[in-house]
Design a protein around this motif. Structure first.
Motif, PDB file in Angstrom:
ATOM      1  N   UNK A  54       0.867  -1.232   0.028  1.00  0.00           N
ATOM      2  CA  UNK A  54       0.149   0.017  -0.016  1.00  0.00           C
ATOM      3  C   UNK A  54       0.993   1.199   0.028  1.00  0.00           C
ATOM      4  N   UNK A  55       2.025   1.004   0.448  1.00  0.00           N
ATOM      5  CA  UNK A  55       3.038   2.479   0.493  1.00  0.00           C
ATOM      6  C   UNK A  55       3.767   2.482  -0.515  1.00  0.00           C
ATOM      7  N   UNK A  56       3.331   1.798  -1.682  1.00  0.00           N
ATOM      8  CA  UNK A  56       4.066   1.805  -3.089  1.00  0.00           C
ATOM      9  C   UNK A  56       5.400   0.884  -3.231  1.00  0.00           C
ATOM     10  N   UNK A  57       5.880   0.191  -2.065  1.00  0.00           N
ATOM     11  CA  UNK A  57       6.964  -0.626  -2.371  1.00  0.00           C
ATOM     12  C   UNK A  57       6.420  -1.959  -3.177  1.00  0.00           C
ATOM     13  N   UNK A  58       7.091  -2.340  -4.003  1.00  0.00           N
ATOM     14  CA  UNK A  58       7.093  -3.638  -4.762  1.00  0.00           C
ATOM     15  C   UNK A  58       8.120  -4.716  -4.567  1.00  0.00           C
ATOM     16  N   UNK A  59       7.685  -5.826  -4.285  1.00  0.00           N
ATOM     17  CA  UNK A  59       8.889  -6.969  -3.854  1.00  0.00           C
ATOM     18  C   UNK A  59       8.417  -7.862  -5.020  1.00  0.00           C
ATOM     19  N   UNK A  60       9.852  -8.307  -5.774  1.00  0.00           N
ATOM     20  CA  UNK A  60       9.621  -9.378  -6.731  1.00  0.00           C
ATOM     21  C   UNK A  60      10.444 -10.617  -6.569  1.00  0.00           C
ATOM     22  N   UNK A  61      10.082 -11.839  -6.701  1.00  0.00           N
ATOM     23  CA  UNK A  61      10.977 -12.936  -6.289  1.00  0.00           C
ATOM     24  C   UNK A  61      10.531 -13.941  -7.449  1.00  0.00           C
ATOM     25  N   UNK A  62      11.541 -14.461  -8.247  1.00  0.00           N
ATOM     26  CA  UNK A  62      11.426 -15.065  -9.258  1.00  0.00           C
ATOM     27  C   UNK A  62      11.077 -16.518  -8.882  1.00  0.00           C
TER      28      UNK A  62
END
Length: 127
Positions: A54-62
């Motif tokens: 919700x704060x705009x952080x984006x986490x990506x994991x392959x």
């Protein structure tokens, strides 16, 4: 210009940039990142688990690559395989246009599969 070394020990690079997050016309999320630095990193394509906060952080994991089971044998419309999980799988495929022939084709392939399984496992003759 920043250049990242192609070193096997290097695991991550921190980049400054701008991300645009939105939804496409078919209501699926899209995220585009544009780097604001002159860097050179290895390009990649993959399947990822993405979590937008919700704060705009984006986490990506392959995600790990899918490992396909090699069939023990194939028939006209089916295959029989042993999965890495220790389970046997029988897969039957038929185009929707041939629905009327489904019962006969399924019975035919199942009879052939059972005969092959009996020969392979009960008689101890692995093919």
């Amino acid at each position: 210009m920043k250049k990242t070394k192609k070193n096997k020990n290097q695991r991550e690079v921190t980049l400054d940039g701008m991300m645009t997050i939105g939804k496409s016309s078919n209501d699926l999320y899209q995220a585009d990142f544009q780097c604001c630095e002159d860097v050179e990193v290895e390009s990649f394509i993959g399947r990822f688990k993405v979590q937008g906060m919700h704060n705009g952080d984006v986490y990506m994991e392959e995600l790990p690559k899918r490992v396909k089971n090699k069939p023990l044998f194939r028939l006209d419309n089916s295959s029989f395989s042993l999965g890495r999980d220790g389970w046997y799988y029988y897969l039957f495929r038929l185009p929707e246009s041939e629905l009327k022939a489904l019962p006969e084709l399924l019975m035919k392939d199942v009879r052939e599969a059972v005969a092959k399984i009996i020969r392979m496992y009960l008689n101890g003759k692995k093919q």
